[in-house]
Design an enzyme around this catalytic site. Sequence first.
Site, mmCIF file in Angstrom:
data_model
loop_
_atom_site.group_PDB
_atom_site.id
_atom_site.type_symbol
_atom_site.label_atom_id
_atom_site.label_comp_id
_atom_site.label_asym_id
_atom_site.label_seq_id
_atom_site.Cartn_x
_atom_site.Cartn_y
_atom_site.Cartn_z
ATOM 1 N N LYS A 49 12.550 5.926 -5.745
ATOM 2 C CA LYS A 49 12.227 4.970 -6.927
ATOM 3 C C LYS A 49 12.518 5.778 -8.192
ATOM 4 O O LYS A 49 12.357 6.758 -8.349
ATOM 5 C CB LYS A 49 10.687 4.833 -6.952
ATOM 6 N N ARG A 109 6.555 -3.176 5.070
ATOM 7 C CA ARG A 109 6.768 -4.163 6.288
ATOM 8 C C ARG A 109 6.717 -3.168 7.213
ATOM 9 O O ARG A 109 6.474 -3.604 8.621
ATOM 10 C CB ARG A 109 7.940 -4.852 5.806
HETATM 11 N N1 BES Z 1 5.215 -1.025 -3.042
HETATM 12 C C1 BES Z 1 6.569 -1.566 -3.271
HETATM 13 C C2 BES Z 1 6.525 -2.930 -3.842
HETATM 14 C C3 BES Z 1 5.920 -3.089 -5.190
HETATM 15 C C4 BES Z 1 6.965 -2.631 -6.380
HETATM 16 C C5 BES Z 1 4.604 -3.199 -5.686
HETATM 17 C C6 BES Z 1 6.531 -2.968 -7.710
HETATM 18 C C7 BES Z 1 4.237 -3.213 -6.910
HETATM 19 C C8 BES Z 1 5.244 -3.101 -8.255
HETATM 20 C C9 BES Z 1 7.184 -1.840 -1.826
HETATM 21 O O1 BES Z 1 7.197 -0.915 -1.198
HETATM 22 C C10 BES Z 1 8.597 -1.674 -2.361
HETATM 23 O O2 BES Z 1 9.036 -0.624 -2.893
HETATM 24 N N2 BES Z 1 9.444 -2.847 -1.992
HETATM 25 C C11 BES Z 1 10.779 -2.985 -2.636
HETATM 26 C C12 BES Z 1 11.098 -3.856 -1.642
HETATM 27 C C13 BES Z 1 12.959 -3.531 -1.513
HETATM 28 C C14 BES Z 1 13.544 -2.284 -1.416
HETATM 29 C C15 BES Z 1 13.554 -4.658 -0.579
HETATM 30 C C16 BES Z 1 10.918 -3.684 -3.789
HETATM 31 O O3 BES Z 1 10.183 -4.752 -4.010
HETATM 32 O O4 BES Z 1 11.559 -3.083 -4.700
HETATM 33 MN MN MN Z 2 8.273 0.867 -1.441
#
Ligand code: BES
Ligand code: MN
Length: 508
Positions: A284, A359
Amino acid sequence: MIKLTEKNPDQAGADLLVYFVPEDDGRKKPACRSAHVVKALQHPWKEGDFSGKEGQVYQFYPADCPKGKDGIRATRALVVGLGTLAEQGGKIREQLRIAGGTATAQARKCKAAKVVAVLPDTPGLAPEDAAECLAEGLILANYLFAKYKKKLARDEEPFLVKNFLISGSEMPAKALRKGMKKGADAALAACVARDMASEPGSSWTPLQFAEYARKLARRTDLQCTVLDKADMKKLGMGGILAVNQGSAIPPKLVILQYRTSKKNPTLMLVGKGLTFDSGGISLKPAAGMEDMKYDMCGGAAVLAAMEAVAREKPANLNIVALVPATDNMSGPAALKPGDIITHYNGATCEVVNTDAEGRLLLADALAYGIKKYNPDAVVDLATLTGAVIVGLGHHMTGLLSNNDNLVEQILAAGELCGEPLWRLPLGTEYTKQLKSEVADMKNIGGKGAGTITAAAFLQEFVGDTPWAHLDIAGTAWNFTEKSYVPPKGPSGIGVRTLLALIRNWQPI
Ligand code: BES
Ligand code: MN
Ligand code: ZN
């Protein structure tokens, strides 16, 4: 910490006495049971400076009033506006909660340790329910996470109200006590979840989830089981293990069971317990990454709700809670984009993006839990997608489900407790987005409908079991502005929705 008082509130010794007044709809006088307060409000009301609008406050010192201590004994008196009282339902409950939150905020500002709050007349809401909501608002707003604050200036010293007393004068004391207890139970459970979430990723690890559950089971009649890494290997939980590969901290699958009778239906709860989400190799961006310690809020909500369940002991349900817990790191053994993993149910998954990790954990927990406990309904809570924030902002939780009855019950629970949800669709078109060239599916659905494709992935692991998924990524922290929710940090979302769902459960 919260009690009922049957004394005349004007005669009660307190640091702050609070009355709640509905909004002026052409009334000459504010609707308030205390003649002293009506008198004190005479000018503010006439001039329109205080008209009972939601969030409005008017504070005064009774000793300065003509009757002095013969009028009101408390050091300070506060009047809080309720807004125009709704006729019924979730709205009026929320009005009381908001007003309770405003009262606590004001009490904390003037460092009032003892607060007497007078329950207003609410034609649309039974006294028991009014007491519940007021207690909930008062307590939810009396929250602070200051464990790591060591050097505070004097005026920064955190202050919390020590004693709340609710006065309902002529209302039936038994009902009021019952309502207050319900409100306090729910609010304190939400505060437990906030505490867990506020801990940094290095202090709240999978082990802390396990220890919390073990301790809870020891002092209640819940049963706790913790599956460790070796158990997961034996069972073939390839999803949780894959996410954990890049970490130095071992994963846990924490299970708490509340058992009544075999004849009762079983509700299964699953919470994402991702104790820190760096994204893994699909790293990230640095900005805001610190907030990813909150990626375990689903797990926190589920365990905190179980604490309240253990206290309330609902007679009509068995409940089993599962929290798959790990962090998502990029250590030398980390999962690589392109890797193919095998889940608990034998399905294979091509991991295209290691940041779509929630997931992967939930898939194993859902499949395992359904096989092992054969539940009649399943509810999972997860901070699963950034996309839900794009769609719903920080005001509503995303709800996706294969069962309309379960949806109705969850929407009703959210409405009752001021945690609104919005249903999004599922469907084969979305499931198709997860098609992989090399495995049964891939873990991301490409452009568009990110929240739905994430849920569609989970759907593959629940079969026909009635199931609902709550995407709390937008509401678990920085939740919509409310007097009883901290503006920064975790909200405790989901705890009270789960409790309301359990309290009002109707067989599916
Ligand atoms: N924990 C994150 C989702 C999230 C993002 C929660 C921002 C709260 C604030 C999750 O694990 C994630 O990183 N999801 C990705 C999925 C994507 C790579 C398909 C996302 O939402 O960017
Ligand atoms: Mn994630
Ligand atoms: Zn995550």
